[in-house]
Design a protein around this motif. Structure first.
Motif, mmCIF file in Angstrom:
data_model
loop_
_atom_site.group_PDB
_atom_site.id
_atom_site.type_symbol
_atom_site.label_atom_id
_atom_site.label_comp_id
_atom_site.label_asym_id
_atom_site.label_seq_id
_atom_site.Cartn_x
_atom_site.Cartn_y
_atom_site.Cartn_z
ATOM 1 N N PRO A 1 -3.414 37.184 -45.203
ATOM 2 C CA PRO A 1 -2.512 36.859 -44.121
ATOM 3 C C PRO A 1 -2.179 38.241 -42.969
ATOM 4 O O PRO A 1 -1.824 38.323 -41.971
ATOM 5 C CB PRO A 1 -1.272 36.721 -44.750
ATOM 6 C CG PRO A 1 -1.379 37.034 -46.271
ATOM 7 C CD PRO A 1 -2.771 37.227 -46.488
ATOM 8 N N LEU A 2 -2.496 39.426 -43.693
ATOM 9 C CA LEU A 2 -2.348 40.666 -42.829
ATOM 10 C C LEU A 2 -3.463 40.634 -41.991
ATOM 11 O O LEU A 2 -3.099 41.082 -40.739
ATOM 12 C CB LEU A 2 -2.372 41.897 -43.841
ATOM 13 C CG LEU A 2 -0.893 42.067 -44.587
ATOM 14 C CD1 LEU A 2 -0.467 41.379 -45.546
ATOM 15 C CD2 LEU A 2 -1.026 43.600 -44.982
ATOM 16 N N LEU B 1 -6.660 31.590 -49.512
ATOM 17 C CA LEU B 1 -7.865 31.196 -49.448
ATOM 18 C C LEU B 1 -8.079 29.673 -48.816
ATOM 19 O O LEU B 1 -8.903 29.294 -48.275
ATOM 20 C CB LEU B 1 -8.687 31.214 -50.589
ATOM 21 C CG LEU B 1 -8.904 32.604 -51.246
ATOM 22 C CD1 LEU B 1 -9.463 32.664 -52.489
ATOM 23 C CD2 LEU B 1 -9.467 33.676 -50.271
ATOM 24 N N ARG B 2 -6.947 28.966 -48.962
ATOM 25 C CA ARG B 2 -7.019 27.683 -48.364
ATOM 26 C C ARG B 2 -6.425 27.495 -46.906
ATOM 27 O O ARG B 2 -6.447 26.295 -46.236
ATOM 28 C CB ARG B 2 -5.994 26.714 -49.288
ATOM 29 C CG ARG B 2 -6.483 26.539 -50.781
ATOM 30 C CD ARG B 2 -5.873 25.255 -51.490
ATOM 31 N NE ARG B 2 -4.193 25.487 -51.412
ATOM 32 C CZ ARG B 2 -3.711 26.027 -52.355
ATOM 33 N NH1 ARG B 2 -4.292 26.298 -53.533
ATOM 34 N NH2 ARG B 2 -2.390 26.130 -52.491
ATOM 35 N N GLY B 3 -6.291 28.600 -46.265
ATOM 36 C CA GLY B 3 -5.864 28.711 -44.799
ATOM 37 C C GLY B 3 -4.556 28.327 -44.774
ATOM 38 O O GLY B 3 -4.100 27.927 -43.426
ATOM 39 N N GLU B 4 -3.624 28.261 -45.577
ATOM 40 C CA GLU B 4 -2.236 28.012 -45.571
ATOM 41 C C GLU B 4 -1.497 29.170 -45.309
ATOM 42 O O GLU B 4 -2.021 30.230 -45.370
ATOM 43 C CB GLU B 4 -1.841 27.116 -46.821
ATOM 44 C CG GLU B 4 -2.742 26.051 -47.036
ATOM 45 C CD GLU B 4 -2.389 25.498 -48.551
ATOM 46 O OE1 GLU B 4 -1.507 25.706 -49.119
ATOM 47 O OE2 GLU B 4 -3.151 24.318 -48.760
ATOM 48 N N PHE C 1 8.503 30.076 -49.038
ATOM 49 C CA PHE C 1 8.274 29.414 -47.688
ATOM 50 C C PHE C 1 9.551 28.374 -47.731
ATOM 51 O O PHE C 1 9.680 27.891 -46.585
ATOM 52 C CB PHE C 1 7.020 28.546 -47.997
ATOM 53 C CG PHE C 1 6.034 29.490 -47.650
ATOM 54 C CD1 PHE C 1 5.284 29.817 -46.552
ATOM 55 C CD2 PHE C 1 5.028 30.046 -48.920
ATOM 56 C CE1 PHE C 1 4.159 30.723 -46.290
ATOM 57 C CE2 PHE C 1 4.109 30.815 -48.754
ATOM 58 C CZ PHE C 1 3.655 31.216 -47.351
ATOM 59 N N SER C 2 10.212 27.925 -48.653
ATOM 60 C CA SER C 2 11.492 27.168 -48.708
ATOM 61 C C SER C 2 12.295 28.001 -49.718
ATOM 62 O O SER C 2 12.076 28.986 -50.320
ATOM 63 C CB SER C 2 11.261 25.847 -48.937
ATOM 64 O OG SER C 2 10.880 25.707 -50.052
ATOM 65 N N GLU D 1 -14.991 36.381 -43.922
ATOM 66 C CA GLU D 1 -15.188 34.964 -44.065
ATOM 67 C C GLU D 1 -13.886 34.149 -44.132
ATOM 68 O O GLU D 1 -14.256 33.076 -43.578
ATOM 69 C CB GLU D 1 -15.725 34.983 -45.611
ATOM 70 C CG GLU D 1 -16.040 33.793 -46.210
ATOM 71 C CD GLU D 1 -16.688 33.863 -47.648
ATOM 72 O OE1 GLU D 1 -16.752 32.688 -48.266
ATOM 73 O OE2 GLU D 1 -17.000 34.682 -47.910
ATOM 74 N N VAL D 2 -12.941 34.492 -44.550
ATOM 75 C CA VAL D 2 -11.667 33.796 -44.549
ATOM 76 C C VAL D 2 -10.579 33.982 -43.419
ATOM 77 O O VAL D 2 -9.538 33.189 -43.294
ATOM 78 C CB VAL D 2 -10.669 33.652 -45.942
ATOM 79 C CG1 VAL D 2 -12.012 33.588 -47.129
ATOM 80 C CG2 VAL D 2 -10.438 35.364 -46.212
#
Length: 204
Positions: A107-108, A77-80, A38-39, A129-130
């Motif tokens: 994420p897909l 699962l944390r929605g990040e 991500f970085s 669910e997620v």
């Protein structure tokens, strides 16, 4: 020129899930494997390995990507990871195959890439669910990995099946050798040429 297999790495990524696939990707020497973060900062895997990403997600080159692999991790699962969702969508639209295993399938789903393709995951209902996606009718609970429409998905129990689909997508080895490979790693069945037997079972 499509010559690069990208692997997303982040703090807590499940380091073993794509390892077998990546060993086979690198074996013939035709593909370049690059890690994306991500970085550009180092990350620590679930198994405690410190990994220095080769590049950031912003530097992903869709025109060079043949495959983008997303391993599982609690991050999803944390929605990040919204940036990854966007880049997955872009890479797929540019012609790359995207591949998720375990919660890396999430994420897909969020990218809308599972709405119209056969896919699988850890268990029925988890993606709804997620991720709240629209592809529930395309979910196949009877397989550990699925490959459809430029999208590979796999259960957390399906790392060997995941690797087989990566091998097939990159057209590594011939069909017979791919089956020998799968039987070896999944069932510990040696190919006939290792056992001194012909395919028909006659000793040579």
């Amino acid at each position: 020129m499509r010559d690069t297999v990208y692997v997303l790495v982040f703090d807590g990524f499940a380091d073993w899930q794509a390892a077998l696939a990546l060993c086979e990707v690198r074996r013939p020497g035709d593909w370049q494997v690059r890690t994306l973060g991500f970085s550009g900062a180092p990350v620590v895997s679930m198994g405690g390995l410190t990994v220095q990403p080769d590049a950031s997600l912003a530097e992903l080159a869709p025109d060079r990507a043949v495959l983008l692999i997303v391993p599982g991790g609690h991050l999803w699962l944390r929605g990040e990871g919204a940036v990854a969702v966007q880049r997955l969508r872009q890479a797929h639209a540019a012609g790359a195959t995207v591949a998720g295993i375990d919660t890396g399938v999430v994420p897909l789903a969020r990218a809308g890439l599972l709405d119209h393709v056969r896919h699988t995951g850890n268990w029925p209902g988890q993606l709804n669910e997620v991720a709240g996606y629209a592809g529930e009718e395309q979910y196949d609970a009877d397989v550990l990995a699925a490959n459809d429409g430029g999208v590979i998905t796999a259960s957390h129990l399906g790392s060997v099946e995941f690797a087989r689909e990566v091998i097939r997508t990159l057209d590594l080895y011939g069909p017979a050798d791919r089956e020998d490979w799968f039987r070896l790693f999944k069932h510990a069945q040696l190919p006939s040429w290792c056992t001194g037997e012909s395919p028909a079972g006659a000793v040579v």
